[in-house]
Design a protein around this motif. Sequence first.
Motif, mmCIF file in Angstrom:
data_model
loop_
_atom_site.group_PDB
_atom_site.id
_atom_site.type_symbol
_atom_site.label_atom_id
_atom_site.label_comp_id
_atom_site.label_asym_id
_atom_site.label_seq_id
_atom_site.Cartn_x
_atom_site.Cartn_y
_atom_site.Cartn_z
ATOM 1 N N GLY A 59 0.811 -1.213 0.000
ATOM 2 C CA GLY A 59 0.000 0.000 0.000
ATOM 3 C C GLY A 59 0.841 1.257 0.000
ATOM 4 N N LEU A 60 1.921 1.255 0.757
ATOM 5 C CA LEU A 60 2.811 2.425 0.781
ATOM 6 C C LEU A 60 3.458 2.660 -0.584
ATOM 7 N N VAL A 61 3.854 1.586 -1.246
ATOM 8 C CA VAL A 61 4.423 1.709 -2.592
ATOM 9 C C VAL A 61 3.371 2.251 -3.554
ATOM 10 N N ASP A 62 2.150 1.732 -3.463
ATOM 11 C CA ASP A 62 1.066 2.218 -4.326
ATOM 12 C C ASP A 62 0.773 3.694 -4.064
ATOM 13 N N LEU A 63 0.752 4.092 -2.809
ATOM 14 C CA LEU A 63 0.526 5.498 -2.469
ATOM 15 C C LEU A 63 1.660 6.363 -3.001
ATOM 16 N N GLU A 64 2.883 5.921 -2.821
ATOM 17 C CA GLU A 64 4.034 6.667 -3.333
ATOM 18 C C GLU A 64 3.938 6.841 -4.844
ATOM 19 N N ASN A 65 3.558 5.784 -5.546
ATOM 20 C CA ASN A 65 3.415 5.871 -7.001
ATOM 21 C C ASN A 65 2.329 6.869 -7.392
ATOM 22 N N ALA A 66 1.215 6.859 -6.673
ATOM 23 C CA ALA A 66 0.119 7.791 -6.962
ATOM 24 C C ALA A 66 0.560 9.235 -6.738
ATOM 25 N N LEU A 67 1.269 9.480 -5.648
ATOM 26 C CA LEU A 67 1.739 10.836 -5.342
ATOM 27 C C LEU A 67 2.775 11.315 -6.355
ATOM 28 N N ASN A 68 3.713 10.443 -6.702
ATOM 29 C CA ASN A 68 4.745 10.812 -7.671
ATOM 30 C C ASN A 68 4.141 11.080 -9.047
ATOM 31 N N SER A 69 3.205 10.241 -9.437
ATOM 32 C CA SER A 69 2.547 10.432 -10.728
ATOM 33 C C SER A 69 1.808 11.763 -10.769
ATOM 34 N N ALA A 70 1.104 12.084 -9.708
ATOM 35 C CA ALA A 70 0.375 13.349 -9.639
ATOM 36 C C ALA A 70 1.333 14.532 -9.721
ATOM 37 N N ALA A 71 2.434 14.458 -8.999
ATOM 38 C CA ALA A 71 3.403 15.559 -8.995
ATOM 39 C C ALA A 71 4.060 15.730 -10.360
ATOM 40 N N GLN A 72 4.379 14.627 -11.016
ATOM 41 C CA GLN A 72 5.065 14.690 -12.310
ATOM 42 C C GLN A 72 4.183 15.256 -13.413
ATOM 43 N N GLN A 73 2.887 15.162 -13.257
ATOM 44 C CA GLN A 73 1.967 15.665 -14.274
ATOM 45 C C GLN A 73 1.614 17.139 -14.064
ATOM 46 N N SER A 74 2.274 17.767 -13.116
ATOM 47 C CA SER A 74 1.959 19.149 -12.766
ATOM 48 C C SER A 74 2.891 20.119 -13.485
ATOM 49 N N ASP A 75 2.378 21.334 -13.699
ATOM 50 C CA ASP A 75 3.129 22.353 -14.422
ATOM 51 C C ASP A 75 4.019 23.217 -13.542
ATOM 52 N N SER A 76 3.733 23.231 -12.239
ATOM 53 C CA SER A 76 4.513 24.092 -11.342
ATOM 54 C C SER A 76 4.611 23.424 -9.979
ATOM 55 N N PRO A 77 5.552 23.868 -9.150
ATOM 56 C CA PRO A 77 5.653 23.306 -7.799
ATOM 57 C C PRO A 77 4.360 23.473 -6.997
ATOM 58 N N ARG A 78 3.701 24.600 -7.144
ATOM 59 C CA ARG A 78 2.438 24.829 -6.420
ATOM 60 C C ARG A 78 1.361 23.864 -6.906
ATOM 61 N N ASP A 79 1.279 23.668 -8.224
ATOM 62 C CA ASP A 79 0.329 22.703 -8.788
ATOM 63 C C ASP A 79 0.655 21.279 -8.330
ATOM 64 N N ALA A 80 1.942 20.992 -8.179
ATOM 65 C CA ALA A 80 2.352 19.660 -7.720
ATOM 66 C C ALA A 80 1.832 19.395 -6.310
ATOM 67 N N LEU A 81 1.904 20.389 -5.430
ATOM 68 C CA LEU A 81 1.367 20.216 -4.073
ATOM 69 C C LEU A 81 -0.134 19.949 -4.107
ATOM 70 N N ASP A 82 -0.852 20.711 -4.899
ATOM 71 C CA ASP A 82 -2.297 20.471 -5.046
ATOM 72 C C ASP A 82 -2.570 19.061 -5.555
ATOM 73 N N ALA A 83 -1.846 18.685 -6.593
ATOM 74 C CA ALA A 83 -2.057 17.373 -7.201
ATOM 75 C C ALA A 83 -1.737 16.241 -6.222
ATOM 76 N N MET A 84 -0.659 16.400 -5.465
ATOM 77 C CA MET A 84 -0.293 15.376 -4.481
ATOM 78 C C MET A 84 -1.361 15.271 -3.390
ATOM 79 N N ALA A 85 -1.858 16.407 -2.939
ATOM 80 C CA ALA A 85 -2.895 16.400 -1.902
ATOM 81 C C ALA A 85 -4.161 15.718 -2.414
ATOM 82 N N HIS A 86 -4.561 16.039 -3.628
ATOM 83 C CA HIS A 86 -5.751 15.406 -4.198
ATOM 84 C C HIS A 86 -5.530 13.906 -4.414
ATOM 85 N N ALA A 87 -4.341 13.519 -4.866
ATOM 86 C CA ALA A 87 -4.041 12.098 -5.068
ATOM 87 C C ALA A 87 -4.076 11.338 -3.737
#
Length: 190
Positions: A59-87
Amino acid sequence: MTDNLRTRLIDAGVRLLDSEGPEGLTIRAVTREAGVSHGAPRRYFPTLSALAAAVARVGLVDLENALNSAAQQSDSPRDALDAMAHAYVQFAAQRPAMFALIFRHDILEGSGENLRGQSRPLFEDLIAAVGAVVPENPQFTALRLWTSVHGIAALHSTRAFEPITDTSAVSELVRCAVRDVIAAANRPET
């Protein structure tokens, strides 16, 4: 073959946890799901806690993958935080039993899986993401952000919002939590 058996048992545990919740994660159910004898897991998982910890590691690996994927698809550091929180909140809603299990250090500690070693890099990633937006004291800001978003995720994963509000409010709550924590961190001390 033995590593294959361990993997089969863990995979069966993940499936049972996700489909039946924590009540479904028993040694007997896992052996039945994996199609092995009841004594087969003893070598790898002498206790249910040991098996649960191995499942939590997945589960931790799956969560890490979800967070990393969300951050990588973001256009800015601020968007990455939003995306990680939503993920993070989405993971909790989609896999509530796994979400609950991975934070049960009280029952998983001492299992031999070193879950703290697995979960610490997740927090380090959050500190780095926060530091790109709020360079001053990113560790405290990351901790504050995590506790805010975790509260929303925990409530959403248990469907606690449903009697109070439409679940569409969850997305706005997450957005506000990120915004408010960043604004507080950027506010000069008085």
